[in-house]
Design an enzyme around this catalytic site. Sequence first.
Site, PDB file in Angstrom:
ATOM      1  CB  ILE A   1      -0.892   0.000   1.117  1.00 53.38           C
ATOM      2  CG1 ILE A   1      -1.935  -1.190   1.203  1.00 53.38           C
ATOM      3  CG2 ILE A   1      -1.877   1.278   1.211  1.00 53.38           C
ATOM      4  CD1 ILE A   1      -2.733  -1.530   2.275  1.00 53.38           C
TER       5      ILE A   1
ATOM      6  NE  ARG B   1      -5.531  -3.176  11.614  1.00 52.43           N
ATOM      7  CZ  ARG B   1      -5.794  -3.252  10.367  1.00 52.43           C
ATOM      8  NH1 ARG B   1      -6.043  -2.081   9.682  1.00 52.43           N
ATOM      9  NH2 ARG B   1      -6.313  -4.401   9.840  1.00 52.43           N
TER      10      ARG B   1
ATOM     11  CG  ASP C   1      -9.137   4.895   7.017  1.00 47.73           C
ATOM     12  OD1 ASP C   1     -10.509   5.144   6.857  1.00 47.73           O
ATOM     13  OD2 ASP C   1      -8.780   3.630   6.964  1.00 47.73           O
TER      14      ASP C   1
ATOM     15  CD  GLU D   1     -10.193   2.129  13.778  1.00 49.34           C
ATOM     16  OE1 GLU D   1     -11.119   1.207  13.457  1.00 49.34           O
ATOM     17  OE2 GLU D   1      -9.436   2.379  13.427  1.00 49.34           O
TER      18      GLU D   1
ATOM     19  CG  HIS E   1     -10.848   0.920   9.591  1.00 46.37           C
ATOM     20  ND1 HIS E   1     -10.201   0.575  10.923  1.00 46.37           N
ATOM     21  CD2 HIS E   1     -10.160   0.630   8.552  1.00 46.37           C
ATOM     22  CE1 HIS E   1      -9.371  -0.254  10.311  1.00 46.37           C
ATOM     23  NE2 HIS E   1      -9.255  -0.464   8.995  1.00 46.37           N
TER      24      HIS E   1
HETATM   25  N1  LIG Z   1      -7.261   1.576   6.880  1.00 48.02           N
HETATM   26  C1  LIG Z   1      -7.702   0.297   6.356  1.00 48.02           C
HETATM   27  O1  LIG Z   1      -8.772   0.146   5.788  1.00 48.02           O
HETATM   28  C2  LIG Z   1      -6.528  -0.469   5.671  1.00 48.02           C
HETATM   29  C3  LIG Z   1      -6.508  -1.203   4.652  1.00 48.02           C
HETATM   30  C4  LIG Z   1      -5.541  -2.217   4.160  1.00 48.02           C
HETATM   31  C5  LIG Z   1      -4.549  -2.195   5.097  1.00 48.02           C
HETATM   32  N2  LIG Z   1      -4.272  -1.426   6.165  1.00 48.02           N
HETATM   33  C6  LIG Z   1      -3.044  -1.599   7.045  1.00 48.02           C
HETATM   34  O2  LIG Z   1      -2.090  -1.461   6.267  1.00 48.02           O
HETATM   35  C7  LIG Z   1      -1.123  -2.384   6.642  1.00 48.02           C
HETATM   36  C8  LIG Z   1      -0.036  -2.609   5.523  1.00 48.02           C
HETATM   37  O3  LIG Z   1      -0.664  -3.267   4.409  1.00 48.02           O
HETATM   38  P1  LIG Z   1       0.175  -3.868   3.046  1.00 48.02           P
HETATM   39  O4  LIG Z   1      -0.690  -4.578   2.340  1.00 48.02           O
HETATM   40  O5  LIG Z   1       0.882  -2.382   2.447  1.00 48.02           O
HETATM   41  O6  LIG Z   1       1.260  -4.529   3.883  1.00 48.02           O
HETATM   42  P2  LIG Z   1       2.763  -4.940   3.462  1.00 48.02           P
HETATM   43  O7  LIG Z   1       3.289  -6.149   4.242  1.00 48.02           O
HETATM   44  O8  LIG Z   1       2.832  -4.924   2.041  1.00 48.02           O
HETATM   45  O9  LIG Z   1       3.723  -3.516   3.894  1.00 48.02           O
HETATM   46  C9  LIG Z   1       3.908  -3.362   5.194  1.00 48.02           C
HETATM   47  C10 LIG Z   1       5.310  -2.555   5.323  1.00 48.02           C
HETATM   48  O10 LIG Z   1       5.628  -2.154   6.509  1.00 48.02           O
HETATM   49  C11 LIG Z   1       7.078  -2.316   6.725  1.00 48.02           C
HETATM   50  N3  LIG Z   1       7.318  -2.251   8.285  1.00 48.02           N
HETATM   51  C12 LIG Z   1       7.285  -3.396   9.102  1.00 48.02           C
HETATM   52  N4  LIG Z   1       7.681  -2.869  10.386  1.00 48.02           N
HETATM   53  C13 LIG Z   1       8.070  -1.639  10.087  1.00 48.02           C
HETATM   54  C14 LIG Z   1       8.813  -0.677  10.932  1.00 48.02           C
HETATM   55  N5  LIG Z   1       8.992  -0.830  12.074  1.00 48.02           N
HETATM   56  N6  LIG Z   1       9.232   0.572  10.352  1.00 48.02           N
HETATM   57  C15 LIG Z   1       8.862   0.767   8.941  1.00 48.02           C
HETATM   58  N7  LIG Z   1       8.322   0.076   8.206  1.00 48.02           N
HETATM   59  C16 LIG Z   1       7.915  -1.361   8.691  1.00 48.02           C
HETATM   60  C17 LIG Z   1       7.266  -3.745   6.128  1.00 48.02           C
HETATM   61  O11 LIG Z   1       8.523  -4.036   5.801  1.00 48.02           O
HETATM   62  C18 LIG Z   1       6.421  -3.692   4.656  1.00 48.02           C
HETATM   63  O12 LIG Z   1       7.129  -3.306   3.751  1.00 48.02           O
HETATM   64  C19 LIG Z   1      -1.651  -3.647   7.027  1.00 48.02           C
HETATM   65  O13 LIG Z   1      -0.879  -4.420   7.913  1.00 48.02           O
HETATM   66  C20 LIG Z   1      -2.995  -3.035   7.693  1.00 48.02           C
HETATM   67  O14 LIG Z   1      -2.876  -2.882   9.287  1.00 48.02           O
HETATM   68  C21 LIG Z   1      -5.577  -0.662   6.737  1.00 48.02           C
HETATM   69  O1  LIG Z   2      -6.364  -4.522   7.301  1.00 44.16           O
HETATM   70  C1  LIG Z   2      -7.178  -4.235   6.144  1.00 44.16           C
HETATM   71  O2  LIG Z   2      -7.448  -5.011   5.406  1.00 44.16           O
HETATM   72  C2  LIG Z   2      -8.065  -2.934   6.847  1.00 44.16           C
HETATM   73  O3  LIG Z   2      -7.982  -2.428   7.967  1.00 44.16           O
HETATM   74  C3  LIG Z   2      -9.526  -3.177   6.437  1.00 44.16           C
HETATM   75  O4  LIG Z   2      -9.714  -3.343   4.853  1.00 44.16           O
END
Ligand SMILES: NC(=O)c1ccc[n+]([C@@H]2O[C@H](COP(=O)([O-])OP(=O)(O)OC[C@H]3O[C@@H](n4cnc5c(N)ncnc54)[C@H](O)[C@@H]3O)[C@@H](O)[C@H]2O)c1
Ligand SMILES: O=C(O)[C@H](O)CO
EC number: 1.1.1.29
Length: 383
Positions: A171, A268, A292, A297, A315
């Site tokens: 992301i 998060r 978000d 929450e 969210h």
């Molecule tokens: N708000 C929402 O609705 C929503 C939606 C999707 C995901 N998310 C959150 O986004 C997070 C990321 O999703 P993703 O698919 O990109 O995951 P991902 O695993 O592809 O990316 C996470 C990145 O964080 C890095 N990371 C881990 N620890 C770290 C640290 N201490 N310092 C810096 N970087 C660090 C990892 O190396 C990785 O590149 C999910 O775990 C979820 O909690 C939220």
């Molecule tokens: O981790 C996730 O996928 C989100 O927070 C909800 O889409």
Amino acid sequence: MVQVWNPNGKYRVVSTKPMPGTRWINLLIEQDCRVEICTRQKTILSVEDIIALIGDKCDGVIGQLTEDWGETLFSALSKAGGKAFSNMAVGYNNVDVNAANKYGVAVGNTPGVLTETTAELAASLSLSAARRIVEADEFMRAGLYDGWLPNLFVGNLLKGQTVGVIGAGRIGSAYARMMVEGFKMNLIYYDLYQATRLEKFVTAYAEFLKANGEQPVTWKRAASMDEVLREADVISLHPILDKTTYHLVNKERLAIMKKEAILVNCSRGPVIDEVALVEHLKQNPMFRVGLDVFEDEPYMKPGLADLKNAVVVPHIASASKWTREGMATLAALNVLGKIKGYPVWSDPNRIEPFLNENVPPPAASPSIVNSKALGLPVSTSRL
Ligand SMILES: NC(=O)c1ccc[n+]([C@@H]2O[C@H](COP(=O)([O-])OP(=O)(O)OC[C@H]3O[C@@H](n4cnc5c(N)ncnc54)[C@H](O)[C@@H]3O)[C@@H](O)[C@H]2O)c1
Ligand SMILES: O=C(O)[C@H](O)CO
């Protein structure tokens, strides 16, 4: 309070919430599952509520990020004969994976399908904060607009400024590309790993701009998170939530950011110390945030809702129809795959074959986070 599909199905799969679309239900039914969907009007189900849903016999559960999947629930699921659980989310900080391992339960998540949708919301929050869109909207609706003024709702120009990304995974990288390509921002990022594809993209885009006689964009991988906080004008947080990222942005780190910086959080809530953030927003009216997610929450820390320099949404970062239907499909297929004894898909970053509605999905679980710990076989399909 429970909707039942295919009552005579051999395997009992429970979904703790109704989920968008019908493909996920049909895919389960086609493979002889009885699908039970909890339709209770209670947003956050307790552990006791879920134990009641699991009952005496349950082969798998599709659950939500609001639920506390720990020792108690995995023990109950295992006792009911269950071998699979999937979050309908990519993040799984609500799941105690060690407890799942102890009971031999596979834990699924839904990567990839929400990458662009989530990045688009982060970009929307960045723009809303930079251009004060919510404040201006409220002003219009309150009937306060009495004519154009040179100083009315002046915000920040993004072009030529620096976007900072903390956690440049799926992301974070997608967001970075949007901001660099869309607004010609320079990039600084911090991650534990090098984001090689992202770096290549920005390099190629810079060459394209140069060839067109425009100012090229730049990129830098920061050696520390503080470097990003000091240098960037817009900072978006995209790491996973774990012990290393809890309160990653705290009082001290807020203090090193630029006074007019914009901070966006679509990861998060607990990644930011929200009490410290409220105080910082009060002291620095030109500092803006787009949030978000929240530390507790569905609640916001006292004072946050009153602050004009905060844009807050509930969210909804992954809330596009295509993504939410896809998340439901991936979660259902994670559970189904384990029930049917299918292998685990070899690359959770390439889940597209599961989302093509015109062909049956591969016979595999798209993404099981504890597949190694459980010694599950990996698919050799090269679809
Ligand atoms: N708000 C929402 O609705 C929503 C939606 C999707 C995901 N998310 C959150 O986004 C997070 C990321 O999703 P993703 O698919 O990109 O995951 P991902 O695993 O592809 O990316 C996470 C990145 O964080 C890095 N990371 C881990 N620890 C770290 C640290 N201490 N310092 C810096 N970087 C660090 C990892 O190396 C990785 O590149 C999910 O775990 C979820 O909690 C939220
Ligand atoms: O981790 C996730 O996928 C989100 O927070 C909800 O889409």
